[in-house]
Design a protein around this motif. Structure first.
Motif, mmCIF file in Angstrom:
data_model
loop_
_atom_site.group_PDB
_atom_site.id
_atom_site.type_symbol
_atom_site.label_atom_id
_atom_site.label_comp_id
_atom_site.label_asym_id
_atom_site.label_seq_id
_atom_site.Cartn_x
_atom_site.Cartn_y
_atom_site.Cartn_z
ATOM 1 N N VAL A 2 0.770 -1.172 0.168
ATOM 2 C CA VAL A 2 -0.033 0.015 -0.087
ATOM 3 C C VAL A 2 0.889 1.137 -0.072
ATOM 4 O O VAL A 2 1.851 1.309 0.965
ATOM 5 N N THR A 3 0.697 2.148 -1.104
ATOM 6 C CA THR A 3 1.597 3.456 -1.141
ATOM 7 C C THR A 3 1.020 4.369 -0.312
ATOM 8 O O THR A 3 -0.038 4.827 -0.226
ATOM 9 N N LEU A 4 2.121 4.977 0.445
ATOM 10 C CA LEU A 4 1.554 6.061 1.221
ATOM 11 C C LEU A 4 1.443 7.519 0.606
ATOM 12 O O LEU A 4 2.218 8.565 0.664
ATOM 13 N N ARG A 5 0.550 7.578 -0.310
ATOM 14 C CA ARG A 5 0.435 8.616 -1.066
ATOM 15 C C ARG A 5 -0.790 9.219 -0.855
ATOM 16 O O ARG A 5 -1.036 10.205 -1.656
ATOM 17 N N THR A 6 -1.704 8.590 0.098
ATOM 18 C CA THR A 6 -2.753 9.225 -0.050
ATOM 19 C C THR A 6 -3.176 9.342 1.702
ATOM 20 O O THR A 6 -2.547 8.949 2.264
ATOM 21 N N ALA B 35 4.313 -1.390 3.275
ATOM 22 C CA ALA B 35 3.905 0.169 3.035
ATOM 23 C C ALA B 35 5.196 0.566 2.129
ATOM 24 O O ALA B 35 6.095 0.289 2.073
ATOM 25 N N GLY B 36 4.560 1.254 0.899
ATOM 26 C CA GLY B 36 5.441 1.766 0.101
ATOM 27 C C GLY B 36 5.500 3.207 -0.120
ATOM 28 O O GLY B 36 5.003 3.875 0.580
ATOM 29 N N THR B 37 6.524 3.590 -0.965
ATOM 30 C CA THR B 37 6.624 5.071 -1.401
ATOM 31 C C THR B 37 7.113 5.721 -0.023
ATOM 32 O O THR B 37 6.851 6.814 0.171
ATOM 33 N N LEU B 38 8.050 5.125 0.966
ATOM 34 C CA LEU B 38 8.453 5.915 1.882
ATOM 35 C C LEU B 38 9.735 6.706 1.689
ATOM 36 O O LEU B 38 10.673 6.119 0.963
ATOM 37 N N ILE B 39 9.393 8.087 1.869
ATOM 38 C CA ILE B 39 10.647 8.716 1.379
ATOM 39 C C ILE B 39 11.059 9.780 2.545
ATOM 40 O O ILE B 39 12.025 10.335 2.021
ATOM 41 N N VAL C 176 9.110 -0.310 1.771
ATOM 42 C CA VAL C 176 9.392 -0.039 0.325
ATOM 43 C C VAL C 176 9.886 1.410 -0.035
ATOM 44 O O VAL C 176 8.908 2.197 0.303
ATOM 45 N N SER C 177 10.942 1.657 -0.776
ATOM 46 C CA SER C 177 11.125 2.941 -0.976
ATOM 47 C C SER C 177 11.402 2.918 -2.477
ATOM 48 O O SER C 177 11.986 1.992 -3.122
ATOM 49 N N PRO C 178 11.286 4.195 -3.185
ATOM 50 C CA PRO C 178 11.703 4.184 -4.725
ATOM 51 C C PRO C 178 13.127 4.458 -4.670
ATOM 52 O O PRO C 178 13.590 4.334 -6.226
ATOM 53 N N GLY C 179 13.795 4.811 -3.744
ATOM 54 C CA GLY C 179 15.106 5.064 -3.783
ATOM 55 C C GLY C 179 15.893 4.438 -2.634
ATOM 56 O O GLY C 179 15.332 3.734 -1.522
#
Length: 216
Positions: free
Chosen positions: A44-48, A69-73, A90-93
């Motif tokens: 689940v991406t943490l974009r919302t 949990a994804g898109t952790l920046i 999960v992170s994009p970088g």
């Protein structure tokens, strides 16, 4: 027993759905539809605004699923994800600060890489399961083939550009554990509550992967 990222990816094969959940009321039904199609692991991406709550309710209602949990920046997001019940991050970088936050929270962590230098940086921090992002079709397939020589024992989860058309091209590679995908739960089907179609997309991905395994 402590869960490792390698074990998460093994359970996720062939596809780990990447979910953007805008409506909390749809979260459990969406996860249930994916599970019915054979999905065992989802991100689940943490974009919302409701993403953390979505992690919480999916974990509560579907305990057999592994939920990450994804898109952790940002470093502080790791503790937030852990407290919501996320079982991996999960992170994009990749940065040393994000790695430290993952370690402090004792969460299995899948950092994103794109270049050999980024792979080396992740290796220096002890990571051998990595997310290749973005995965740009045939270009990324060629890159992963070239990574196989110098980076032995590294397992990748390509994400961002994987489709049913190139799924097998990635899964054929010995250094690909699984792929991340958004096509299994597209926004249009989620909003239409087309759960049977989402279940079918998940099952089709597993069928494709099974055909690959049987031909090996």
């Amino acid at each position: 027993m402590t869960l490792t990222m390698d074990e998460v990816l093994q359970r996720a094969r062939p596809v780990m759905p990447v979910l953007v959940i805008d409506d909390l009321n749809l979260a459990v039904d969406l996860a249930r539809a994916l599970h019915a199609g054979g999905v065992e692991v989802l991100e689940v991406t943490l974009r919302t605004a409701c993403a953390l709550k979505a992690v919480e309710v999916i974990r509560r209602d579907l305990p057999d699923l592994l939920v990450g949990a994804g898109t952790l920046i940002h470093a502080e997001q790791f503790a937030e994800a852990r407290d919501a019940g996320a079982q991996f991050a999960v992170s994009p970088g990749f940065t040393a600060r994000l790695a430290a936050a993952a370690e402090q929270c004792a969460m299995p962590y899948l950092p994103g890489v794109m270049t050999p230098s980024e792979v080396l940086m992740a290796l220096e921090h002890g990571y051998r399961s990595l997310k290749l992002f973005p995965a740009n079709g045939s270009t990324s397939v060629k890159m992963l083939k070239s990574f196989k020589g110098p980076f032995t024992g590294i397992r990748f989860c390509p994400t961002g550009g994987v489709t049913p058309d190139n799924l097998l091209s990635f899964l054929r590679l010995p250094n690909v554990a699984c792929v991340g995908g958004t096509w299994i739960a597209p926004e249009s089907l989620v909003k239409a509550r087309a759960w049977d179609q989402i279940t079918q997309l998940a099952a089709e991905a597993r069928y494709l992967a099974a055909s690959l395994e049987h031909s090996a």
